[in-house]
Design a protein around this motif. Sequence first.
Motif, PDB file in Angstrom:
ATOM      1  N   TRP A 149      19.858  10.106  59.628  1.00 38.10           N
ATOM      2  CA  TRP A 149      18.873   9.581  60.554  1.00 38.10           C
ATOM      3  C   TRP A 149      17.860  10.654  60.923  1.00 38.10           C
ATOM      4  CZ3 TRP A 149      18.668  10.584  66.093  1.00 38.10           C
ATOM      5  CH2 TRP A 149      19.667  11.434  66.563  1.00 38.10           C
ATOM      6  N   VAL A 150      16.729  10.223  61.454  1.00 37.26           N
ATOM      7  CA  VAL A 150      15.603  11.119  61.737  1.00 37.26           C
ATOM      8  C   VAL A 150      15.244  11.050  63.212  1.00 37.26           C
ATOM      9  CG1 VAL A 150      13.145  11.548  61.291  1.00 37.26           C
ATOM     10  CG2 VAL A 150      14.666  10.883  59.409  1.00 37.26           C
ATOM     11  N   ALA A 151      14.993  12.218  63.793  1.00 39.69           N
ATOM     12  CA  ALA A 151      14.466  12.303  65.156  1.00 39.69           C
ATOM     13  C   ALA A 151      13.197  13.141  65.111  1.00 39.69           C
ATOM     14  CB  ALA A 151      15.485  12.922  66.110  1.00 39.69           C
ATOM     15  N   CYS A 152      12.079  12.574  65.512  1.00 37.50           N
ATOM     16  CA  CYS A 152      10.789  13.266  65.475  1.00 37.50           C
ATOM     17  C   CYS A 152      10.408  13.718  66.878  1.00 37.50           C
ATOM     18  CB  CYS A 152       9.712  12.349  64.897  1.00 37.50           C
ATOM     19  SG  CYS A 152       8.099  13.145  64.709  1.00 37.50           S
ATOM     20  N   SER A 153      10.161  15.007  67.020  1.00 42.64           N
ATOM     21  CA  SER A 153       9.845  15.530  68.339  1.00 42.64           C
ATOM     22  C   SER A 153       8.882  16.716  68.213  1.00 42.64           C
ATOM     23  CB  SER A 153      11.136  15.924  69.073  1.00 42.64           C
ATOM     24  OG  SER A 153      10.884  16.240  70.429  1.00 42.64           O
ATOM     25  N   HIS A 154       8.980  17.659  69.134  1.00 45.14           N
ATOM     26  CA  HIS A 154       8.007  18.742  69.283  1.00 45.14           C
ATOM     27  C   HIS A 154       8.667  20.105  69.087  1.00 45.14           C
ATOM     28  CE1 HIS A 154       5.347  15.643  71.037  1.00 45.14           C
ATOM     29  NE2 HIS A 154       6.495  15.164  71.497  1.00 45.14           N
ATOM     30  N   GLY A 155       7.844  21.108  68.872  1.00 49.90           N
ATOM     31  CA  GLY A 155       8.342  22.424  68.523  1.00 49.90           C
ATOM     32  C   GLY A 155       9.385  22.984  69.469  1.00 49.90           C
ATOM     33  N   ASP A 156       9.049  23.102  70.747  1.00 49.28           N
ATOM     34  CA  ASP A 156       9.993  23.689  71.695  1.00 49.28           C
ATOM     35  C   ASP A 156      11.228  22.816  71.886  1.00 49.28           C
ATOM     36  OD1 ASP A 156       8.543  25.979  72.087  1.00 49.28           O
ATOM     37  OD2 ASP A 156       7.672  25.375  74.004  1.00 49.28           O
ATOM     38  N   VAL A 157      11.042  21.515  71.829  1.00 50.20           N
ATOM     39  CA  VAL A 157      12.184  20.601  71.977  1.00 50.20           C
ATOM     40  C   VAL A 157      13.157  20.791  70.819  1.00 50.20           C
ATOM     41  CG1 VAL A 157      12.900  18.189  72.108  1.00 50.20           C
ATOM     42  CG2 VAL A 157      10.800  18.928  73.272  1.00 50.20           C
ATOM     43  N   ILE A 158      12.625  20.817  69.600  1.00 49.82           N
ATOM     44  CA  ILE A 158      13.483  20.985  68.427  1.00 49.82           C
ATOM     45  C   ILE A 158      14.142  22.358  68.434  1.00 49.82           C
ATOM     46  CG2 ILE A 158      13.478  21.173  65.899  1.00 49.82           C
ATOM     47  CD1 ILE A 158      11.329  18.964  65.898  1.00 49.82           C
ATOM     48  N   LYS A 159      13.403  23.386  68.808  1.00 53.05           N
ATOM     49  CA  LYS A 159      13.985  24.727  68.878  1.00 53.05           C
ATOM     50  C   LYS A 159      15.151  24.773  69.861  1.00 53.05           C
ATOM     51  CE  LYS A 159      10.894  27.964  69.440  1.00 53.05           C
ATOM     52  NZ  LYS A 159       9.611  28.586  69.867  1.00 53.05           N
ATOM     53  N   SER A 160      15.023  24.058  70.961  1.00 51.10           N
ATOM     54  CA  SER A 160      16.106  24.054  71.955  1.00 51.10           C
ATOM     55  C   SER A 160      17.330  23.303  71.430  1.00 51.10           C
ATOM     56  CB  SER A 160      15.624  23.437  73.268  1.00 51.10           C
ATOM     57  OG  SER A 160      15.535  22.026  73.206  1.00 51.10           O
ATOM     58  N   LEU A 170      19.767  29.655  75.397  1.00 52.55           N
ATOM     59  CA  LEU A 170      18.359  29.246  75.374  1.00 52.55           C
ATOM     60  C   LEU A 170      17.426  30.458  75.355  1.00 52.55           C
ATOM     61  CD1 LEU A 170      16.340  26.902  75.433  1.00 52.55           C
ATOM     62  CD2 LEU A 170      16.435  26.979  77.940  1.00 52.55           C
ATOM     63  N   ASP A 171      17.868  31.578  75.892  1.00 50.00           N
ATOM     64  CA  ASP A 171      17.025  32.774  75.899  1.00 50.00           C
ATOM     65  C   ASP A 171      16.766  33.302  74.499  1.00 50.00           C
ATOM     66  OD1 ASP A 171      16.761  32.684  78.621  1.00 50.00           O
ATOM     67  OD2 ASP A 171      18.287  34.201  79.036  1.00 50.00           O
ATOM     68  N   SER A 172      17.479  32.787  73.512  1.00 50.78           N
ATOM     69  CA  SER A 172      17.248  33.193  72.122  1.00 50.78           C
ATOM     70  C   SER A 172      16.425  32.173  71.339  1.00 50.78           C
ATOM     71  CB  SER A 172      18.585  33.422  71.403  1.00 50.78           C
ATOM     72  OG  SER A 172      19.297  34.491  71.970  1.00 50.78           O
ATOM     73  N   PHE A 173      16.025  31.090  71.975  1.00 45.75           N
ATOM     74  CA  PHE A 173      15.410  30.012  71.187  1.00 45.75           C
ATOM     75  C   PHE A 173      14.019  30.368  70.670  1.00 45.75           C
ATOM     76  CE2 PHE A 173      12.353  28.827  74.222  1.00 45.75           C
ATOM     77  CZ  PHE A 173      11.835  27.534  74.055  1.00 45.75           C
ATOM     78  N   GLN A 174      13.360  31.361  71.279  1.00 41.67           N
ATOM     79  CA  GLN A 174      12.056  31.768  70.775  1.00 41.67           C
ATOM     80  C   GLN A 174      12.158  32.484  69.432  1.00 41.67           C
ATOM     81  OE1 GLN A 174       9.738  30.351  72.023  1.00 41.67           O
ATOM     82  NE2 GLN A 174       9.320  30.674  74.182  1.00 41.67           N
ATOM     83  N   ARG A 175      13.362  32.819  68.994  1.00 46.55           N
ATOM     84  CA  ARG A 175      13.541  33.453  67.691  1.00 46.55           C
ATOM     85  C   ARG A 175      13.515  32.433  66.552  1.00 46.55           C
ATOM     86  NH1 ARG A 175      18.353  37.934  68.802  1.00 46.55           N
ATOM     87  NH2 ARG A 175      17.576  38.660  70.833  1.00 46.55           N
ATOM     88  N   ILE A 176      13.568  31.157  66.900  1.00 43.47           N
ATOM     89  CA  ILE A 176      13.589  30.089  65.896  1.00 43.47           C
ATOM     90  C   ILE A 176      12.162  29.614  65.641  1.00 43.47           C
ATOM     91  CG2 ILE A 176      14.449  27.773  65.375  1.00 43.47           C
ATOM     92  CD1 ILE A 176      16.754  28.355  67.357  1.00 43.47           C
ATOM     93  N   VAL A 177      11.811  29.443  64.380  1.00 42.19           N
ATOM     94  CA  VAL A 177      10.476  28.975  64.002  1.00 42.19           C
ATOM     95  C   VAL A 177      10.570  27.532  63.508  1.00 42.19           C
ATOM     96  CG1 VAL A 177       8.527  29.314  62.435  1.00 42.19           C
ATOM     97  CG2 VAL A 177       9.714  31.297  63.409  1.00 42.19           C
ATOM     98  N   VAL A 178       9.712  26.671  64.044  1.00 41.90           N
ATOM     99  CA  VAL A 178       9.672  25.265  63.626  1.00 41.90           C
ATOM    100  C   VAL A 178       8.203  24.894  63.419  1.00 41.90           C
ATOM    101  CG1 VAL A 178      10.173  22.887  64.283  1.00 41.90           C
ATOM    102  CG2 VAL A 178      11.797  24.685  64.857  1.00 41.90           C
ATOM    103  N   ASP A 179       7.773  24.856  62.178  1.00 45.18           N
ATOM    104  CA  ASP A 179       6.377  24.588  61.852  1.00 45.18           C
ATOM    105  C   ASP A 179       6.062  23.091  61.884  1.00 45.18           C
ATOM    106  OD1 ASP A 179       5.604  27.262  61.409  1.00 45.18           O
ATOM    107  OD2 ASP A 179       6.435  27.230  59.380  1.00 45.18           O
TER     108      ASP A 179
END
Length: 236
Positions: A149-160, A170-179
């Motif tokens: 299944w697919v969930a479509c959302s936004h950069g910060d939401v997906i990173k979290s 959560l303090d590490s979530f800025q290390r994840i890249v989601v283009d």
Amino acid sequence: MTTLILLRHGRSTSNTSGVLAGRSPGVELDDTGKGQAWALAQRLKPVPIAAVVTSPMQRCQQTVAPLLAGRALTAAVEEQLAEVEYGEWTGRELKNLFKEPLWRVVQQHPSAAVFPGGEGLAAMQARSVAAIRAHDAKVTAEHGPTAVWVACSHGDVIKSILADALGLHLDSFQRIVVDPCSISVVHYTETRPFVGRVNDTGGDISGLLPPPKRGRRRRPAKPSSDAVVGGATGVS
């Protein structure tokens, strides 16, 4: 275990404007974003998608539209997968937000960041992860443990969501890249999630296909929550 494809919306008119759009109305995919959404739909054509869930933001609904074309599916709108409520930061230029004291908190201690007149990133993670897990349970109940299944959302939401699945604070979530228009893949089991892909913008999709059905006489194997010792063997 189900296969969740986390899809970030394609490039939008705000992504290149230098403005934090947030939940501003009227933010659409630009021409590049529309092309990304079409290309993604072509790439995922062989994948039997059981359900599609999307943020209510227009750019997300535009992104899943080509994916739904030709499939007997409609997208379920999930308010809890909406963009971060940036409050008074919404619509402001990023070059000015860089100067705000809160910017450093967002970058280095995001679990403590609460946007003025908006929501905190910790609250955003809580509501988005809860929504994803609830939908995953529903998909499993309705379509079985091998459903995709697919969930479509936004950069910060997906990173979290990915940070939660990876067992990261959560303090590490800025290390994840989601283009834009990338896919990330999570498999939820009874005891823990497994992250299969992060920020994938191309390549082989055979690993997203569910396993072939076994003969009628054989009972399907129960999905395991155990990791493979020594590493997985990949897709043959």
